[in-house]
Design a protein around this motif. Structure first.
Motif, PDB file in Angstrom:
ATOM      1  N   PRO A   1       8.904   6.978  -8.791  1.00 18.73           N
ATOM      2  CA  PRO A   1       8.059   6.231  -8.298  1.00 18.73           C
ATOM      3  C   PRO A   1       9.183   5.874  -6.742  1.00 18.73           C
ATOM      4  O   PRO A   1       9.726   5.702  -6.318  1.00 18.73           O
ATOM      5  N   LEU A   2       8.001   4.324  -6.184  1.00 17.35           N
ATOM      6  CA  LEU A   2       8.027   4.751  -4.530  1.00 17.35           C
ATOM      7  C   LEU A   2       9.053   3.574  -3.779  1.00 17.35           C
ATOM      8  O   LEU A   2       9.763   3.931  -3.629  1.00 17.35           O
ATOM      9  N   LYS A   3       9.419   2.835  -5.290  1.00 17.31           N
ATOM     10  CA  LYS A   3      10.642   2.081  -4.874  1.00 17.31           C
ATOM     11  C   LYS A   3      11.620   2.670  -5.367  1.00 17.31           C
ATOM     12  O   LYS A   3      12.624   2.767  -4.187  1.00 17.31           O
ATOM     13  N   HIS A   4      11.263   3.408  -6.063  1.00 15.97           N
ATOM     14  CA  HIS A   4      13.170   4.080  -6.176  1.00 15.97           C
ATOM     15  C   HIS A   4      13.224   5.273  -4.960  1.00 15.97           C
ATOM     16  O   HIS A   4      14.552   5.032  -4.576  1.00 15.97           O
ATOM     17  N   LEU A   5      12.895   5.962  -4.632  1.00 15.64           N
ATOM     18  CA  LEU A   5      11.868   6.653  -3.545  1.00 15.64           C
ATOM     19  C   LEU A   5      12.318   5.963  -2.362  1.00 15.64           C
ATOM     20  O   LEU A   5      13.729   6.694  -1.701  1.00 15.64           O
ATOM     21  N   GLY A   6      12.331   4.992  -2.096  1.00 15.64           N
ATOM     22  CA  GLY A   6      12.279   3.956  -1.146  1.00 15.64           C
ATOM     23  C   GLY A   6      13.939   3.778  -0.467  1.00 15.64           C
ATOM     24  O   GLY A   6      15.155   3.757  -0.232  1.00 15.64           O
TER      25      GLY A   6
ATOM     26  N   SER B   1       0.082  10.436   4.837  1.00 15.70           N
ATOM     27  CA  SER B   1      -1.346  10.774   4.735  1.00 15.70           C
ATOM     28  C   SER B   1      -1.934   9.616   3.865  1.00 15.70           C
ATOM     29  O   SER B   1      -1.630   8.621   3.524  1.00 15.70           O
ATOM     30  N   ASN B   2      -3.320   9.628   4.352  1.00 19.89           N
ATOM     31  CA  ASN B   2      -4.051   8.248   4.012  1.00 19.89           C
ATOM     32  C   ASN B   2      -4.124   8.148   2.948  1.00 19.89           C
ATOM     33  O   ASN B   2      -5.016   6.909   2.123  1.00 19.89           O
ATOM     34  N   ARG B   3      -3.855   9.255   1.750  1.00 13.45           N
ATOM     35  CA  ARG B   3      -3.982   9.281   0.067  1.00 13.45           C
ATOM     36  C   ARG B   3      -2.887   8.139   0.037  1.00 13.45           C
ATOM     37  O   ARG B   3      -3.058   7.365  -1.142  1.00 13.45           O
ATOM     38  N   LEU B   4      -2.010   7.541   0.802  1.00 17.93           N
ATOM     39  CA  LEU B   4      -1.159   5.911   0.765  1.00 17.93           C
ATOM     40  C   LEU B   4      -1.721   4.636   1.395  1.00 17.93           C
ATOM     41  O   LEU B   4      -2.339   4.654   1.939  1.00 17.93           O
ATOM     42  N   SER B   5      -1.719   3.980   0.464  1.00 12.10           N
ATOM     43  CA  SER B   5      -1.953   2.454   1.204  1.00 12.10           C
ATOM     44  C   SER B   5      -0.690   2.112   0.841  1.00 12.10           C
ATOM     45  O   SER B   5       0.173   1.829   1.461  1.00 12.10           O
ATOM     46  N   VAL B   6      -1.769   0.850   1.928  1.00 11.48           N
ATOM     47  CA  VAL B   6      -0.200  -0.185   2.851  1.00 11.48           C
ATOM     48  C   VAL B   6       0.350  -0.869   1.482  1.00 11.48           C
ATOM     49  O   VAL B   6       1.745  -0.769   0.952  1.00 11.48           O
ATOM     50  N   GLU B   7      -0.075  -0.804   0.145  1.00  9.31           N
ATOM     51  CA  GLU B   7       0.258  -1.505  -1.164  1.00  9.31           C
ATOM     52  C   GLU B   7       1.778  -0.507  -1.589  1.00  9.31           C
ATOM     53  O   GLU B   7       2.534  -0.666  -1.644  1.00  9.31           O
ATOM     54  N   ALA B   8       1.548   1.014  -1.514  1.00  6.73           N
ATOM     55  CA  ALA B   8       1.781   1.506  -1.617  1.00  6.73           C
ATOM     56  C   ALA B   8       3.714   1.932  -1.041  1.00  6.73           C
ATOM     57  O   ALA B   8       4.841   1.821  -1.437  1.00  6.73           O
ATOM     58  N   LEU B   9       3.111   1.492   0.678  1.00  4.41           N
ATOM     59  CA  LEU B   9       4.319   1.575   1.423  1.00  4.41           C
ATOM     60  C   LEU B   9       4.893   0.571   1.267  1.00  4.41           C
ATOM     61  O   LEU B   9       5.844   0.865   1.252  1.00  4.41           O
ATOM     62  N   ASN B  10       4.417  -0.655   0.619  1.00  8.61           N
ATOM     63  CA  ASN B  10       5.093  -1.327   0.442  1.00  8.61           C
ATOM     64  C   ASN B  10       6.018  -1.681  -0.639  1.00  8.61           C
ATOM     65  O   ASN B  10       7.507  -2.421  -0.400  1.00  8.61           O
ATOM     66  N   GLU B  11       5.994  -0.952  -1.265  1.00  9.22           N
ATOM     67  CA  GLU B  11       6.755  -1.182  -2.720  1.00  9.22           C
ATOM     68  C   GLU B  11       7.669   0.358  -1.978  1.00  9.22           C
ATOM     69  O   GLU B  11       9.097  -0.383  -2.674  1.00  9.22           O
TER      70      GLU B  11
ATOM     71  N   GLY C   1      12.763  -1.436  -1.758  1.00  6.41           N
ATOM     72  CA  GLY C   1      12.970  -0.072  -3.087  1.00  6.41           C
ATOM     73  C   GLY C   1      14.648  -0.225  -1.201  1.00  6.41           C
ATOM     74  O   GLY C   1      15.183   0.110  -1.429  1.00  6.41           O
ATOM     75  N   VAL C   2      13.366  -0.376   0.226  1.00 15.36           N
ATOM     76  CA  VAL C   2      14.616   0.164   1.155  1.00 15.36           C
ATOM     77  C   VAL C   2      15.140  -1.006   1.381  1.00 15.36           C
ATOM     78  O   VAL C   2      16.415  -1.290   0.981  1.00 15.36           O
ATOM     79  N   TYR C   3      14.280  -2.459   0.767  1.00 12.45           N
ATOM     80  CA  TYR C   3      15.255  -3.327   0.898  1.00 12.45           C
ATOM     81  C   TYR C   3      16.271  -3.930  -0.094  1.00 12.45           C
ATOM     82  O   TYR C   3      17.590  -4.429   0.300  1.00 12.45           O
ATOM     83  N   ALA C   4      15.992  -3.385  -1.900  1.00 14.13           N
ATOM     84  CA  ALA C   4      17.012  -3.147  -2.572  1.00 14.13           C
ATOM     85  C   ALA C   4      18.241  -2.983  -2.193  1.00 14.13           C
ATOM     86  O   ALA C   4      18.978  -3.043  -2.296  1.00 14.13           O
ATOM     87  N   ALA C   5      17.913  -1.510  -1.107  1.00 19.73           N
ATOM     88  CA  ALA C   5      19.143  -0.964  -1.256  1.00 19.73           C
ATOM     89  C   ALA C   5      20.226  -1.715   0.411  1.00 19.73           C
ATOM     90  O   ALA C   5      21.021  -1.318   0.119  1.00 19.73           O
ATOM     91  N   CYS C   6      19.602  -2.016   0.806  1.00 18.48           N
ATOM     92  CA  CYS C   6      19.912  -3.152   1.801  1.00 18.48           C
ATOM     93  C   CYS C   6      20.960  -4.084   1.721  1.00 18.48           C
ATOM     94  O   CYS C   6      21.513  -4.420   2.230  1.00 18.48           O
ATOM     95  N   GLU C   7      19.828  -5.103   0.645  1.00 19.84           N
ATOM     96  CA  GLU C   7      20.774  -6.451   0.405  1.00 19.84           C
ATOM     97  C   GLU C   7      22.398  -5.801  -0.427  1.00 19.84           C
ATOM     98  O   GLU C   7      23.051  -6.302  -0.317  1.00 19.84           O
ATOM     99  N   LYS C   8      22.054  -4.770  -1.600  1.00 18.19           N
ATOM    100  CA  LYS C   8      23.189  -3.894  -2.252  1.00 18.19           C
ATOM    101  C   LYS C   8      24.499  -4.038  -1.552  1.00 18.19           C
ATOM    102  O   LYS C   8      25.837  -3.894  -1.858  1.00 18.19           O
TER     103      LYS C   8
END
Length: 343
Positions: free
Chosen positions: A67-72, A100-110, A114-121
């Motif tokens: 999942p993208l959030k886990h990856l972040g 690549s263009n197969r990822l949407s803005v929503e996907a990158l946001n997800e 995950g990145v921000y969840a790790a930053c907070e923790k």
């Protein structure tokens, strides 16, 4: 249908602004974060530790089961682990991505959630990065910055003969999680109607998809005034990392198989897959535990933690690197860790 916003509709600056709109600064040392040509940090007389890691789709992760959030989250954690392995406290990260263009803005946001969840923790500030298009696949590069009291950082090359070799947590579970996910992927590709049943294996899957960095171990060592003589994190398997410390410290080592910590869930999974749990711990990788050496006189202090296992000791270089099996046989320790350059 989920909403899909094409990345090109925002443009590069618009995308960065969108993905970084909710950043909250957590460190007093962050003078200037995202938004200028460079970030400015002040470490108040501490020394700065820097580490960079790259994760590439198809080599380090697979979107079929990541999942993208886990990856972040994982992208950040694997870098913070390197900072803790230096005996330092991480404070800042930069994140660069190519997609690549197969990822949407929503996907990158997800992904960024995950990145921000790790930053907070881990109480870390995201202070910059870059975005680029990629012709094929998703590429992530994270740089972590930490601080340490001057000359108190811990290297791999400073172990001493007679030191005890210790490791945090348990080993092999992340590799077994990956083995299970890869197996389920093959079953799915052959028959998309078969739904994977992963309920029983949440521990090993969690260790693969959402690892944690061992800041608690650093806290324990500081609290008990234990200064490791050498340290590194376990990203490529115990045997590879132990051999790294031996090579760089010009020493040999003895590891006792019966002392290697393996979680019961991982042991059960290994037997289910017909694998040897010890082999998974020695060669698996991605556990992100801390492997370190301590002076023998610190042994009593170390036993106060159930999260730390003493697995062996450092010897003269002439004695080589060995593992003593549960049956009492002595084998040469082989570095068969994960290799990113195997295609």
């Amino acid at each position: 249908m989920e909403e899909r916003t094409e990345i090109e509709s925002l443009g590069e600056f618009g995308l960065i602004e969108y993905l970084t709109r909710n950043i909250e600064i957590q460190n007093a040392g962050t003078i200037l974060g995202v938004g200028d040509d460079g970030a400015v940090i002040d470490h108040f007389g501490k020394q700065t530790v820097i580490s960079t890691d790259m994760l590439v789709e198809g080599i380090h992760f697979d979107f079929m089961y990541t999942p993208l959030k886990h990856l972040g989250y994982k992208s950040v954690v694997v870098n913070l682990s390197d900072i803790y392995a230096m005996g330092a406290i991480p404070t800042h990260i930069t994140v660069s991505i190519a997609f690549s263009n197969r990822l949407s803005v929503e996907a990158l946001n997800e992904f960024y959630e995950g990145v921000y969840a790790a930053c907070e923790k881990y109480n870390v500030d995201l202070i910059g990065g870059d975005t680029s298009s990629s012709q094929k696949g998703f590429v992530i590069s994270v740089t972590a910055i930490g601080e340490v009291t001057p000359m108190q950082f811990i290297k791999r090359s400073t172990a001493q003969k007679g030191d005890l070799l210790c490791v945090s947590g348990d080993l092999g579970a992340a590799f077994l999680g990956l083995t299970l996910l890869e197996r389920e992927k093959q079953i799915y590709l052959e028959n998309p109607n078969i739904q994977p049943d992963l309920e029983e294996e949440t521990y090993i899957i969690g260790r693969q998809l959402k690892p944690e960095a061992r800041h608690d171990i650093l806290g324990f060592l500081l609290h008990h005034k234990i200064t490791p003589t050498s340290m590194m994190d376990v990203s490529d398997g115990l045997s590879s990392e132990a051999i790294h410390i031996c090579k760089q410290s010009n020493l040999g080592c003895v590891i006792y198989e019966e002392k290697i910590p393996i979680a019961e869930k991982a042991r059960e999974a290994a037997f289910k897959f017909g694998l040897d749990p010890t082999a998974c711990a020695l060669s698996g990788g991605e556990d992100y535990e801390l492997l370190f050496t301590i002076k023998q006189e610190d042994y009593d202090k170390i036993t106060a933690s159930e999260e730390i296992s003493v697995i062996g000791y450092m010897t003269d270089i002439s004695e080589g690197t060995h593992i003593i099996t549960k049956q009492g046989n002595k084998h040469k320790l082989q570095a068969q860790g994960w290799n990113a350059f195997k295609q």
